[in-house]
Enzyme design. Structure first.
Site, short mmCIF file in Angstrom:
data_model
loop_
_atom_site.label_atom_id
_atom_site.label_comp_id
_atom_site.label_asym_id
_atom_site.label_seq_id
_atom_site.Cartn_x
_atom_site.Cartn_y
_atom_site.Cartn_z
N LYS A 74 0.84 -1.22 0.00
CA LYS A 74 0.00 0.00 0.00
C LYS A 74 0.87 1.26 0.00
CE LYS A 74 -2.04 -1.08 3.90
NZ LYS A 74 -1.38 -2.36 4.20
N ARG A 129 -9.69 1.15 8.26
CA ARG A 129 -9.19 -0.19 8.55
C ARG A 129 -10.21 -1.03 9.31
NH1 ARG A 129 -3.51 0.54 8.64
NH2 ARG A 129 -2.42 -1.42 8.94
N ARG A 148 11.79 -6.07 4.71
CA ARG A 148 11.51 -4.64 4.55
C ARG A 148 12.44 -3.81 5.41
NH1 ARG A 148 5.68 -2.10 5.34
NH2 ARG A 148 5.75 -3.31 7.26
N ARG A 199 11.26 -2.27 11.02
CA ARG A 199 10.22 -1.76 11.91
C ARG A 199 9.99 -2.72 13.07
NH1 ARG A 199 5.25 -0.01 8.09
NH2 ARG A 199 4.15 -1.22 9.65
N ARG A 242 -0.68 -9.29 13.03
CA ARG A 242 -1.23 -8.24 12.15
C ARG A 242 -2.07 -8.86 11.04
NH1 ARG A 242 4.05 -5.33 10.54
NH2 ARG A 242 2.75 -4.09 9.16
#
Ligand code: AP5
Ligand code: MG
Length: 225
Positions: free
Chosen positions: A24, A99, A138, A171, A182
């Site tokens: 996203k 969300r 990531r 992160r 998540r």
């Protein structure tokens, strides 16, 4: 080439849907650049607040570190207010909001007050296993928020941002056990938005498993520009 979005009466109010790690943020940044609209990421807003140690940041961190959603009441007013800024008058790309169904309903109601509605809800479809493979790789820039992937989208100089030269980090919520949580939260609370925006007649689905430029080209086709 920038298309711009300045023609009178034409707005692009876009929301990005998709699991954590679906891409996203990666796509929203490119959309914002191409159509000259702001990229509004609730995750980035929370992370900036955490970095600055604000009250909002401290509250949000409690939830984010566990892979849980921040309560709706901490998110909705913040976003609704952000949409009134001058830079958002021709549209915006919302990344990470709404969300939950209550957030979507609050957004619909706030827009309806101005006679407006969401123009496109773009769902980036990526299966869970691809997500798990992606997240560990990531890396995010501590300063400007640009994201990379150590294998798929590596920075030119390992560990440092191409755009601003600052350090790249993993992160806190990209640890494997938090990613799993998540994903569970996504399926339970966010995936129902696909039906919500299908019913609103604005849902557009793109395959998010292909190369990021191919995903972007598919989105540009959807947006018709
Ligand atoms: P947020 O920051 O929104 O996290 P998220 O939805 O979990 O999404 P991510 O940012 O992890 O993934 P992304 O889809 O942006 O993927 P990216 O482009 O980086 O939210 C974080 C937390 O804040 C939430 O868990 C929640 O606690 C809280 N929060 C935020 N908004 C909230 C709200 N509205 N209500 C309540 N709580 C809220 O890509 C992922 C990786 O894949 C990158 O490394 C990238 O380089 C790579 N990649 C991207 N595209 C491709 C491709 N096509 N092929 C291969 N690799 C790719
Ligand atoms: Mg993101």
């Amino acid at each position: 080439m920038k298309t711009g979005n300045k023609k009178k009466g034409i707005t692009m109010k876009i929301i990005m849907l998709g699991a954590p790690g679906a891409g996203k943020g990666t796509q929203a940044k490119m959309i914002a650049e191409k159509y000259t609209i702001p990229h509004i990421s609730t995750g980035d807003i929370f992370r900036a607040n955490i970095k600055e140690g604000t009250e909002l940041g401290n509250k949000a961190k409690e939830y984010m570190d566990q892979g849980l959603l921040v309560p709706d009441e901490l998110v909705v007013n913040l976003v609704v207010d952000r949409l009134t800024w001058e830079d958002a008058k021709n549209g915006y790309v919302l990344d990470g909001f709404p969300r939950t169904i209550p957030q979507a309903e609050a957004l619909t109601a706030a827009l309806a007050e101005k006679g407006e509605k969401v123009d496109y809800a773009i769902d980036i479809d990526v299966p869970d296993q691809n997500i798990i493979d992606r997240m560990g790789g990531r890396r995010a820039c501590v300063a400007c928020g640009a994201t990379y992937h150590i294998v798929n989208i590596p920075p030119k100089k390992e560990g440092f941002c191409d755009k601003c030269g600052a350090e790249l980090i993993l992160r806190d919520d990209d640890k494997p056990e938090t990613v799993k949580k998540r994903l569970d939260v996504y399926h339970e609370q966010t995936q129902p938005l696909i039906d919500y925006y299908t019913a609103e007649g604005v849902l557009k689905e793109v395959d998010g498993t292909v190369d990021m430029m191919d995903v972007f080209n598919a989105i540009v086709q959807v947006l018709g520009a």
